[in-house]
Design a protein around this motif. Structure first.
Motif, short mmCIF file in Angstrom:
data_model
loop_
_atom_site.label_atom_id
_atom_site.label_comp_id
_atom_site.label_asym_id
_atom_site.label_seq_id
_atom_site.Cartn_x
_atom_site.Cartn_y
_atom_site.Cartn_z
N LEU A 154 0.82 -1.21 0.00
CA LEU A 154 0.00 0.00 0.00
C LEU A 154 0.86 1.26 0.00
CD1 LEU A 154 -2.94 -0.82 2.43
CD2 LEU A 154 -3.04 -0.52 -0.04
N ARG A 212 2.15 2.34 -3.29
CA ARG A 212 1.12 2.93 -4.15
C ARG A 212 0.72 4.32 -3.68
NH1 ARG A 212 -2.50 -2.55 -4.68
NH2 ARG A 212 -1.06 -3.64 -6.06
N LEU A 253 -4.84 8.72 4.83
CA LEU A 253 -5.88 8.39 3.84
C LEU A 253 -6.84 9.56 3.65
CD1 LEU A 253 -6.55 4.66 4.77
CD2 LEU A 253 -5.14 5.57 2.90
N THR A 289 -6.16 7.87 -6.95
CA THR A 289 -6.44 6.65 -6.19
C THR A 289 -7.19 5.63 -7.05
OG1 THR A 289 -8.47 7.68 -5.33
CG2 THR A 289 -6.49 7.83 -3.95
N TRP A 299 -6.11 3.14 -8.58
CA TRP A 299 -5.68 1.78 -8.28
C TRP A 299 -6.53 1.14 -7.19
CZ3 TRP A 299 -4.51 0.90 -3.28
CH2 TRP A 299 -4.22 2.01 -2.50
N ALA A 300 -7.12 1.97 -6.31
CA ALA A 300 -7.91 1.46 -5.18
C ALA A 300 -9.24 0.85 -5.62
CB ALA A 300 -8.15 2.57 -4.17
N LEU A 314 -9.71 -2.72 -4.94
CA LEU A 314 -10.02 -3.15 -3.56
C LEU A 314 -11.52 -3.29 -3.32
CD1 LEU A 314 -7.46 -1.06 -1.48
CD2 LEU A 314 -7.48 -3.54 -1.81
N ILE A 357 -5.16 -7.04 -1.16
CA ILE A 357 -4.30 -6.05 -1.80
C ILE A 357 -3.62 -6.64 -3.05
CG2 ILE A 357 -2.22 -4.65 -1.50
CD1 ILE A 357 -3.11 -4.42 1.51
#
Length: 157
Positions: free
Chosen positions: A26, A29, A85, A95, A97-98, A101, A154
């Motif tokens: 994390l 990233r 965050l 963000t 890429w999140a 999740l 992740i």
């Protein structure tokens, strides 16, 4: 203290390693110093607890300060992680890429992690006795499953 063995310490090291790996992934990233410092503090808290159990198992010596630092370090670490965050989101950082999740199967694994961590908080308040090896075994097995779920979430995101 009865029942604190090297095996107990070594098994307790597994969720610490899993959490550390999750934080490295994390952190790479997020590129946030605040997140990194929080992740280091939280991981250090786990390392202190493992060291405490290892010394108990090897030397039968209770080095209290290693154990006493767990909650303050963990609390400070998580506060910094959460603040990072919040600042990340409000700062307009990428963000994208999140999104992985909150897609399947990562979202299920993340939900499992949250549920198990909330259960750990409840367990610590209602059932956990720090000097009881059996209670420690229970807590670290729950934590191990939770941290494995987080890392897998992740990796799969």
């Amino acid at each position: 203290m009865e029942g604190f063995t090297v095996a107990l310490a070594l098994v307790d090291a597994i969720p610490v390693l899993l959490f550390g790996a999750s934080m490295i992934l994390l952190g790479s990233r997020l590129q946030s110093l605040l997140f990194t410092v929080g992740a280091i503090l939280s991981t250090l808290a786990g390392c202190c607890k493992v060291a405490w159990k290892l010394i108990l198992g090897l030397k039968k010596k209770d080095v209290r300060w290693l154990n006493k630092g767990f909650l303050p370090l963990m609390g400070a670490g998580w506060l910094l992680i959460l603040l990072s965050l919040i600042f990340l989101k409000s700062g307009g950082a990428d963000t994208s890429w999140a999104k992985g999740l909150i897609a399947m199967p990562s979202v299920l694994l993340l939900a499992l992690w949250v549920i198990l961590m909330l259960f750990m908080v409840w367990y610590r308040k209602k059932r956990f006795i720090n000097d009881d090896a059996k209670k420690n075994w229970t807590a670290q097995i729950i934590n191990l499953i939770g941290q494995a779920a987080l890392l897998l979430a992740i990796v799969l995101a």
